[in-house]
Design a protein around this motif. Sequence first.
Motif, mmCIF file in Angstrom:
data_model
loop_
_atom_site.group_PDB
_atom_site.id
_atom_site.type_symbol
_atom_site.label_atom_id
_atom_site.label_comp_id
_atom_site.label_asym_id
_atom_site.label_seq_id
_atom_site.Cartn_x
_atom_site.Cartn_y
_atom_site.Cartn_z
ATOM 1 N N ILE A 208 36.147 5.284 84.240
ATOM 2 C CA ILE A 208 37.583 5.563 84.122
ATOM 3 C C ILE A 208 37.909 6.832 83.339
ATOM 4 N N GLU A 209 36.928 7.394 82.634
ATOM 5 C CA GLU A 209 37.188 8.586 81.844
ATOM 6 C C GLU A 209 36.902 9.849 82.659
ATOM 7 N N THR A 210 37.705 10.885 82.463
ATOM 8 C CA THR A 210 37.452 12.166 83.109
ATOM 9 C C THR A 210 36.182 12.793 82.553
ATOM 10 N N ALA A 211 35.997 12.674 81.238
ATOM 11 C CA ALA A 211 34.791 13.188 80.577
ATOM 12 C C ALA A 211 34.213 12.063 79.720
ATOM 13 N N PRO A 212 33.331 11.229 80.294
ATOM 14 C CA PRO A 212 32.796 10.069 79.569
ATOM 15 C C PRO A 212 32.145 10.416 78.232
ATOM 16 N N GLY A 213 31.577 11.619 78.127
ATOM 17 C CA GLY A 213 30.935 12.029 76.884
ATOM 18 C C GLY A 213 31.926 12.321 75.773
ATOM 19 N N SER A 214 33.166 12.604 76.155
ATOM 20 C CA SER A 214 34.247 12.843 75.187
ATOM 21 C C SER A 214 35.438 11.974 75.579
ATOM 22 N N PRO A 215 35.293 10.668 75.409
ATOM 23 C CA PRO A 215 36.305 9.732 75.915
ATOM 24 C C PRO A 215 37.668 9.894 75.240
ATOM 25 N N LYS A 216 38.723 9.817 76.051
ATOM 26 C CA LYS A 216 40.080 9.895 75.522
ATOM 27 C C LYS A 216 40.815 8.568 75.642
ATOM 28 N N ARG A 217 40.362 7.713 76.585
ATOM 29 C CA ARG A 217 41.041 6.435 76.786
ATOM 30 C C ARG A 217 40.465 5.333 75.888
ATOM 31 N N ILE A 218 39.140 5.203 75.873
ATOM 32 C CA ILE A 218 38.505 4.167 75.054
ATOM 33 C C ILE A 218 37.795 4.844 73.892
ATOM 34 N N LYS A 219 38.416 4.764 72.726
ATOM 35 C CA LYS A 219 37.904 5.428 71.535
ATOM 36 C C LYS A 219 37.022 4.487 70.712
ATOM 37 N N THR A 220 35.933 5.027 70.199
ATOM 38 C CA THR A 220 35.104 4.285 69.252
ATOM 39 C C THR A 220 35.680 4.452 67.859
ATOM 40 N N ILE A 221 35.925 3.354 67.193
ATOM 41 C CA ILE A 221 36.376 3.383 65.803
ATOM 42 C C ILE A 221 35.179 2.957 64.955
ATOM 43 N N TRP A 222 34.516 3.922 64.384
ATOM 44 C CA TRP A 222 33.233 3.671 63.740
ATOM 45 C C TRP A 222 33.335 2.617 62.650
ATOM 46 N N GLY A 223 32.400 1.685 62.694
ATOM 47 C CA GLY A 223 32.347 0.620 61.715
ATOM 48 C C GLY A 223 33.300 -0.523 61.999
ATOM 49 N N THR A 224 34.108 -0.370 63.058
ATOM 50 C CA THR A 224 35.098 -1.409 63.363
ATOM 51 C C THR A 224 34.983 -1.922 64.780
ATOM 52 N N GLY A 225 35.198 -1.057 65.775
ATOM 53 C CA GLY A 225 35.162 -1.497 67.163
ATOM 54 C C GLY A 225 35.686 -0.434 68.098
ATOM 55 N N TYR A 226 36.634 -0.805 68.945
ATOM 56 C CA TYR A 226 37.147 0.127 69.955
ATOM 57 C C TYR A 226 38.666 0.038 70.046
ATOM 58 N N MET A 227 39.261 1.114 70.600
ATOM 59 C CA MET A 227 40.707 1.142 70.796
ATOM 60 C C MET A 227 41.018 1.825 72.124
ATOM 61 N N PHE A 228 41.894 1.185 72.917
ATOM 62 C CA PHE A 228 42.365 1.808 74.153
ATOM 63 C C PHE A 228 43.585 2.652 73.826
ATOM 64 N N VAL A 229 43.505 3.951 74.151
ATOM 65 C CA VAL A 229 44.593 4.877 73.871
ATOM 66 C C VAL A 229 45.419 5.066 75.125
#
Length: 232
Positions: A208-229
Amino acid sequence: MTRKILIIDDDIKLIHLLKEYLEENNFRVSHALEGDHAVDEIKANAPDLIILDIMLPGKDGLEVLKDIRKAHSLPVIMLTAKGDDTDKIIGLELGADDYLPKPFNPRELLARIKAILRRQDLLTTQDSCEDLLIRCHNMILNRAAHTIEVDKKVVDLSTTEFNILEVLMKSPNTVLSRDQIMNLAQGRDFMVFDRSIDIHISRLRAKIETAPGSPKRIKTIWGTGYMFVDIP
């Protein structure tokens, strides 16, 4: 309603044990001893879920999983050799929904089957058409059709990938822990050192990401989890 399970495994004793146990728990069970005709078996039996062993004669379980994913989004639980993390990771990367190392307790397998099917059932019991759709700019998730459209193109997802994306899209711009995601998406707790969530997220980004290596939709929140932007 009796749900149908297809077991693809060449271990006759294990098949008989699981068949007896699952049928006692109100499932209808069919089986195949090899993977060469797995897709045909799926067409013939129309299962609700597949239990797939990696070690099969002829075409192995990973190849069979590739064939299944070309034509079906059915949930697949893979059986792997105990301690073989490589097979687990590859299986998840290819689209398996869950895995269980051999030997295992049939009660744990039953619990995982029920969790996956229970999650599927929730997708079909929404109260209104409005509830069936989640829209985030150029993405539309349809619970009824079990599809996701990105830029008006339908993207194929496995059952667990779809469930995880639904969980994230229902709480846009909100950080969710791995435990929250696993619990909401699969009905079970996140296990420490379990890489399955991270692998499913990686597969989602690739789709689903245009650039999977630099995701803009599903962000990694280090030490916590993930966030959908929710982005334009």
